[in-house]
Design an enzyme around this catalytic site. Structure first.
Site, short mmCIF file in Angstrom:
data_model
loop_
_atom_site.label_atom_id
_atom_site.label_comp_id
_atom_site.label_asym_id
_atom_site.label_seq_id
_atom_site.Cartn_x
_atom_site.Cartn_y
_atom_site.Cartn_z
N ILE A 39 32.75 45.17 36.83
CA ILE A 39 33.96 44.48 36.37
C ILE A 39 33.58 43.05 35.99
O ILE A 39 32.95 42.34 36.77
CB ILE A 39 35.04 44.52 37.47
CG1 ILE A 39 35.55 45.96 37.57
CG2 ILE A 39 36.18 43.55 37.18
CD1 ILE A 39 36.38 46.22 38.78
N ASP A 40 33.97 42.62 34.78
CA ASP A 40 33.59 41.28 34.34
C ASP A 40 34.59 40.22 34.82
O ASP A 40 35.62 40.54 35.40
CB ASP A 40 33.35 41.24 32.83
CG ASP A 40 34.62 41.52 32.05
OD1 ASP A 40 35.73 41.34 32.60
OD2 ASP A 40 34.50 41.94 30.89
N SER A 41 34.25 38.97 34.55
CA SER A 41 35.04 37.87 35.12
C SER A 41 36.48 37.86 34.62
O SER A 41 37.40 37.55 35.38
CB SER A 41 34.36 36.54 34.79
OG SER A 41 34.23 36.40 33.39
#
Lengths: 79, 410
Positions: A39-41
């Site tokens: 999961i990205d920022s």
């Protein structure tokens, strides 16, 4: 009274599925959002906002970076 | 063929007349309009209630979690890019030799406006963290580069309704200059929103033929009253001829040359002189003569002012003798005007005309404007002469941008 861990886990699973497309079944306490669930920022910010709504808690921005695993979020919400 | 020749090896599209290239092309050849009534409450209060809505919703093709972080322009571009890439045979290419040039005229304006509504109603905390990467005009270019791991550079020339065609021209240059072996290039747009309709309507640029959507877009007809907004994307895979030959790729056409100019005359009113300059530049770049042009896919949007001027420019650029042998069509009569997506979808139609030997018609020309001075393909598709060498795709945008791209039969 704190919510039961299983209920939070189930709710988080639904949120992560909706926002990041990761199956809820994969969202288990020991998983790291970045390293395990990929999961990205930006998605993490959205997940935090959705979690605040769902569990009626406030997650300050400075706390967000410390919430690395699913268990971290569960613990935070229970507090 | 020199080693710097650029060829077209893949096509992809999602348009108002079809969910892919095959359905789009078949609709264009059969003269089927994709313009329909806008089924939304907001259309009630506007003077324009029709548009070329995408034939297929992106939600039928992309996963839910991807939809929420991609603007509709990005969604269309990715869908078309996947089709084009697969059509090209999923080429094996070094990431540093793969480029992207994908344009939009307006960018992620639906995201901009929707998030502004959220901001006003619910406050800044509710604004999506994906807003910026969705609204920026290079959002589709970046998303396509990410999707296909294209590291040679990703660009997004913005020139209003010429954007999609300019992207193809820039991709030709990118390959010729040796910066990439393959470039995924095209245009995308998703701007059907009450503000945009209101803004174009306030310019009196849009057709108000609400009671007859399918006949609303009618380039060169005496009763044309404006263009119809469309949405969707067209994406091409362009490749150096050498690279394509080495992998035995199927080639649709040669992307032979491009020509740019700017009117520097008026921000919105076109100037035939500028268009002539772009056409001449494209032919010179393609090393083609006017006699090599058998067909033109015109910009012709169905506005009272623009369509006729373009035919004047064609005759002036090619000369009388050559112009008499050129078949001109406007596929916007069926798709509507896809703004930044238009030039790319029309490039696909131009390429398929050369490749398949069939010219799609301009529909709805009931009474041809007597000032039109070229041979318009009306009513029904026409065969392209077997001797045909090349074709032009023309796009013009607010800002005075003129782009012509020349394609040659392979």
């Amino acid at each position: 009274m704190a919510l039961p861990e299983q209920e939070i886990l189930k709710g988080l699973g639904e949120i992560v599925d909706e926002i990041a497309g990761v199956p809820a079944a994969d969202v288990t306490p020991e998983k790291s959002f970045v390293d395990d669930l990929d999961i990205d920022s930006l998605a993490m910010v959205e997940i935090a906002v959705a979690a605040q709504d769902k569990f009626d808690v406030e997650i300050p921005d400075e706390q967000l970076k410390d919430l690395k695993t699913v268990q971290d979020v569960i613990t935070f919400i229970q507090k | 063929m020199s080693t710097t020749d650029v060829v077209v090896t893949g096509l992809g599209a999602t348009t108002p007349v079809g969910e892919d290239v095959a359905t789009t092309w078949s609709a264009l050849l059969s003269g089927r309009s994709g313009i329909r009534e806008i089924d939304a409450d907001w259309a009630e209060e506007l003077p324009v209630k029709i548009a070329g809505l995408a034939a297929q919703e992106p939600s039928e093709r992309l996963e839910r979690h991807r939809l929420r972080r991609l603007d509709r322009t990005q969604q269309f571009a990715l869908i078309a890019a996947h089709e084009a890439w697969s059509d090209a045979g999923t080429p094996d290419v070094e990431p540093t030799r793969l480029g992207v040039v994908v344009s939009s005229g307006i960018g992620g304006i639906l995201t901009t406006l929707d998030q502004y509504d959220i901001f006003r109603e619910k406050g800044w905390r509710r604004v999506s963290p994906f807003t910026v990467p969705m609204l920026m005009p290079n959002s589709a270019s970046g998303a396509v580069a990410l999707e296909f791991t294209a590291r040679a550079g990703a660009h997004a020339p913005v020139s209003a309704c010429a954007s999609g065609n300019e992207a193809i021209g820039n991709a030709i240059e990118m390959i010729r200059s040796g910066r990439a072996d393959i470039v995924i290039a095209g245009g995308t747009e998703a701007a059907i929103h009450p503000l945009n309709i209101a803004a174009f309507a306030s310019m009196r640029a849009l057709s108000t033929r609400n009671d007859s959507p399918q006949t609303a877009s009618r380039p060169w007809d005496t009763d044309r009253d404006g263009f119809v907004m469309g949405e969707g994307a067209g994406i091409l895979v362009l490749e150096s001829a050498e690279h394509a030959a080495a992998r035995g790729a199927r080639v649709y056409a040669v992307a032979a040359g491009k020509g740019y100019s700017d009117d520097a005359h008026d921000l919105v009113a076109p100037d035939p002189d500028g268009q002539v300059a772009a056409i001449n530049a494209a032919l010179a770049d393609a090393e083609m003569t006017p006699a090599d042009v058998a067909h033109i896919n015109a910009h012709a949007t169905s506005t009272p002012m623009g369509d006729v001027g373009e035919t004047v420019a064609i005759r002036r650029a090619l000369g009388d003798a050559a112009t008499d042998n050129v078949a001109v069509t406007s596929t916007k009569s069926m798709t509507g005007h896809l703004l930044g997506g238009a030039g790319a979808v029309e490039a696909i139609a131009t390429i398929l005309t050369l490749h398949e030997g069939r010219i799609p018609p301009t529909i709805n020309v009931e009474t041809l404007d007597p000032e039109v001075v070229v041979d318009i393909v009306r009513d029904k598709a026409r065969d392209l002469p077997a001797s045909a060498v090349g074709a032009l795709n023309q796009s013009f945008g607010f800002g005075g941008h003129n782009v012509a791209v020349a394609f040659r039969r392979h």
